[in-house]
Design a protein around this motif. Structure first.
Motif, PDB file in Angstrom:
ATOM      1  N   UNK A 101       0.889  -1.172   0.000  1.00  0.00           N
ATOM      2  CA  UNK A 101       0.000   0.000   0.000  1.00  0.00           C
ATOM      3  C   UNK A 101       0.926   1.221   0.000  1.00  0.00           C
ATOM      4  N   UNK A 102       0.907   2.006  -1.065  1.00  0.00           N
ATOM      5  CA  UNK A 102       1.892   3.073  -1.237  1.00  0.00           C
ATOM      6  C   UNK A 102       1.403   4.455  -0.796  1.00  0.00           C
ATOM      7  N   UNK A 103       0.430   4.476   0.105  1.00  0.00           N
ATOM      8  CA  UNK A 103      -0.059   5.741   0.644  1.00  0.00           C
ATOM      9  C   UNK A 103      -0.386   5.546   2.120  1.00  0.00           C
ATOM     10  N   UNK A 104      -0.457   6.638   2.838  1.00  0.00           N
ATOM     11  CA  UNK A 104      -0.829   6.578   4.252  1.00  0.00           C
ATOM     12  C   UNK A 104      -2.307   6.221   4.366  1.00  0.00           C
ATOM     13  N   UNK A 105      -2.625   5.319   5.277  1.00  0.00           N
ATOM     14  CA  UNK A 105      -4.017   4.930   5.512  1.00  0.00           C
ATOM     15  C   UNK A 105      -4.276   4.883   7.011  1.00  0.00           C
ATOM     16  N   UNK A 106      -5.534   5.004   7.397  1.00  0.00           N
ATOM     17  CA  UNK A 106      -5.917   4.914   8.799  1.00  0.00           C
ATOM     18  C   UNK A 106      -6.257   3.497   9.210  1.00  0.00           C
ATOM     19  N   UNK A 107      -6.807   2.756   8.271  1.00  0.00           N
ATOM     20  CA  UNK A 107      -7.046   1.328   8.476  1.00  0.00           C
ATOM     21  C   UNK A 107      -7.105   0.682   7.111  1.00  0.00           C
ATOM     22  N   UNK A 108      -6.886  -0.635   7.104  1.00  0.00           N
ATOM     23  CA  UNK A 108      -6.848  -1.348   5.830  1.00  0.00           C
ATOM     24  C   UNK A 108      -7.173  -2.809   6.083  1.00  0.00           C
ATOM     25  N   UNK A 109      -8.005  -3.385   5.222  1.00  0.00           N
ATOM     26  CA  UNK A 109      -8.305  -4.818   5.289  1.00  0.00           C
ATOM     27  C   UNK A 109      -7.526  -5.532   4.202  1.00  0.00           C
ATOM     28  N   UNK A 110      -6.833  -6.582   4.597  1.00  0.00           N
ATOM     29  CA  UNK A 110      -6.024  -7.338   3.650  1.00  0.00           C
ATOM     30  C   UNK A 110      -5.773  -8.739   4.156  1.00  0.00           C
ATOM     31  N   UNK A 111      -4.859  -9.422   3.504  1.00  0.00           N
ATOM     32  CA  UNK A 111      -4.552 -10.810   3.821  1.00  0.00           C
ATOM     33  C   UNK A 111      -3.194 -10.908   4.503  1.00  0.00           C
ATOM     34  N   UNK A 112      -3.105 -11.773   5.509  1.00  0.00           N
ATOM     35  CA  UNK A 112      -1.833 -12.023   6.175  1.00  0.00           C
ATOM     36  C   UNK A 112      -0.989 -12.880   5.236  1.00  0.00           C
ATOM     37  N   UNK A 113       0.078 -12.281   4.701  1.00  0.00           N
ATOM     38  CA  UNK A 113       0.932 -12.988   3.742  1.00  0.00           C
ATOM     39  C   UNK A 113       2.183 -13.553   4.390  1.00  0.00           C
ATOM     40  N   UNK A 114       2.501 -13.093   5.603  1.00  0.00           N
ATOM     41  CA  UNK A 114       3.706 -13.574   6.279  1.00  0.00           C
ATOM     42  C   UNK A 114       3.612 -13.264   7.764  1.00  0.00           C
ATOM     43  N   UNK A 115       4.467 -13.929   8.511  1.00  0.00           N
ATOM     44  CA  UNK A 115       4.617 -13.682   9.937  1.00  0.00           C
ATOM     45  C   UNK A 115       6.094 -13.470  10.206  1.00  0.00           C
ATOM     46  N   UNK A 116       6.410 -12.469  11.019  1.00  0.00           N
ATOM     47  CA  UNK A 116       7.782 -12.239  11.463  1.00  0.00           C
ATOM     48  C   UNK A 116       7.896 -12.832  12.857  1.00  0.00           C
ATOM     49  N   UNK A 117       8.728 -13.861  12.977  1.00  0.00           N
ATOM     50  CA  UNK A 117       8.951 -14.521  14.260  1.00  0.00           C
ATOM     51  C   UNK A 117      10.237 -13.982  14.874  1.00  0.00           C
ATOM     52  N   UNK A 118      10.126 -13.468  16.092  1.00  0.00           N
ATOM     53  CA  UNK A 118      11.283 -12.906  16.789  1.00  0.00           C
ATOM     54  C   UNK A 118      11.779 -13.878  17.847  1.00  0.00           C
ATOM     55  N   UNK A 119      13.057 -14.190  17.784  1.00  0.00           N
ATOM     56  CA  UNK A 119      13.668 -15.079  18.769  1.00  0.00           C
ATOM     57  C   UNK A 119      14.012 -14.367  20.068  1.00  0.00           C
ATOM     58  N   UNK A 120      14.140 -13.056  20.018  1.00  0.00           N
ATOM     59  CA  UNK A 120      14.633 -12.309  21.174  1.00  0.00           C
ATOM     60  C   UNK A 120      13.671 -11.221  21.642  1.00  0.00           C
ATOM     61  N   UNK A 121      12.378 -11.467  21.474  1.00  0.00           N
ATOM     62  CA  UNK A 121      11.374 -10.509  21.912  1.00  0.00           C
ATOM     63  C   UNK A 121      10.120 -11.293  22.318  1.00  0.00           C
ATOM     64  N   UNK A 122       9.223 -10.641  23.025  1.00  0.00           N
ATOM     65  CA  UNK A 122       8.012 -11.319  23.507  1.00  0.00           C
ATOM     66  C   UNK A 122       6.880 -11.326  22.485  1.00  0.00           C
ATOM     67  N   UNK A 123       7.065 -10.622  21.379  1.00  0.00           N
ATOM     68  CA  UNK A 123       5.982 -10.595  20.397  1.00  0.00           C
ATOM     69  C   UNK A 123       6.491 -10.790  18.981  1.00  0.00           C
ATOM     70  N   UNK A 124       5.654 -11.429  18.179  1.00  0.00           N
ATOM     71  CA  UNK A 124       5.899 -11.613  16.763  1.00  0.00           C
ATOM     72  C   UNK A 124       4.988 -10.636  16.014  1.00  0.00           C
ATOM     73  N   UNK A 125       5.134 -10.538  14.705  1.00  0.00           N
ATOM     74  CA  UNK A 125       4.385  -9.552  13.919  1.00  0.00           C
ATOM     75  C   UNK A 125       3.730 -10.210  12.716  1.00  0.00           C
ATOM     76  N   UNK A 126       2.582  -9.687  12.322  1.00  0.00           N
ATOM     77  CA  UNK A 126       1.939 -10.090  11.075  1.00  0.00           C
ATOM     78  C   UNK A 126       2.421  -9.181   9.951  1.00  0.00           C
ATOM     79  N   UNK A 127       2.388  -9.697   8.723  1.00  0.00           N
ATOM     80  CA  UNK A 127       2.636  -8.892   7.530  1.00  0.00           C
ATOM     81  C   UNK A 127       1.390  -9.027   6.668  1.00  0.00           C
ATOM     82  N   UNK A 128       0.744  -7.894   6.407  1.00  0.00           N
ATOM     83  CA  UNK A 128      -0.542  -7.869   5.707  1.00  0.00           C
ATOM     84  C   UNK A 128      -0.374  -7.128   4.386  1.00  0.00           C
ATOM     85  N   UNK A 129      -1.019  -7.632   3.340  1.00  0.00           N
ATOM     86  CA  UNK A 129      -0.976  -7.018   2.015  1.00  0.00           C
ATOM     87  C   UNK A 129      -2.376  -7.029   1.417  1.00  0.00           C
ATOM     88  N   UNK A 130      -2.612  -6.198   0.404  1.00  0.00           N
ATOM     89  CA  UNK A 130      -3.899  -6.252  -0.295  1.00  0.00           C
ATOM     90  C   UNK A 130      -4.130  -7.657  -0.870  1.00  0.00           C
TER      91      UNK A 130
END
Length: 123
Positions: A63-92
């Motif tokens: 998404x190449x513009x600033x948005x306030x919210x966006x609905x999309x699909x989770x295409x990846x997950x970032x797994x962190x070995x040295x933190x308490x939380x992981x992250x989702x990666x969402x795309x159109x």
């Protein structure tokens, strides 16, 4: 689903449709680390709980513009070995990225962690 370390298993989110509420739009600065700028929109998925007790965070890519919210699909997950939380990666819907592309898009923040990217579908 929760992992033995008490963190939710975000891999279960791969391929799911989610709405991301963006609280750090692209171009904004991190609230604590002013030298960190967000080249992508970044936010959270309301009604969820991550390893830090806050909603699950998500990078919004493709998404190449600033948005306030966006609905999309989770295409990846970032797994962190040295933190308490992981992250989702969402795309159109229908937009795909290689693992290398996702790694490059999230490197602005993930370079401070030992993390790895798991893609949805064949790699």
């Amino acid at each position: 689903m929760e992992e033995p370390n008490g963190r939710p298993n975000l891999l279960a989110w791969l391929g799911q449709q989610v709405t991301v509420h963006v609280d750090r739009p692209m171009g904004s600065r991190h609230p604590q680390y002013e030298s960190l700028r967000y080249p992508v929109n970044y936010g959270y998925v309301p009604g969820t709980v991550s390893g830090d007790g806050e909603p699950i965070d998500a990078y919004l890519v493709g998404v190449d513009r600033r948005v306030g919210q966006f609905s999309g699909q989770v295409i990846a997950v970032v797994l962190r070995d040295d933190d308490v939380e992981d992250k989702l990666v969402v795309a159109p819907a229908g937009v795909t990225f290689s693992r290398e592309q996702v790694e490059a898009l999230v490197a602005f923040q993930e370079r401070y962690f030992r993390s790895r990217v798991v893609l949805h579908g064949p790699e």
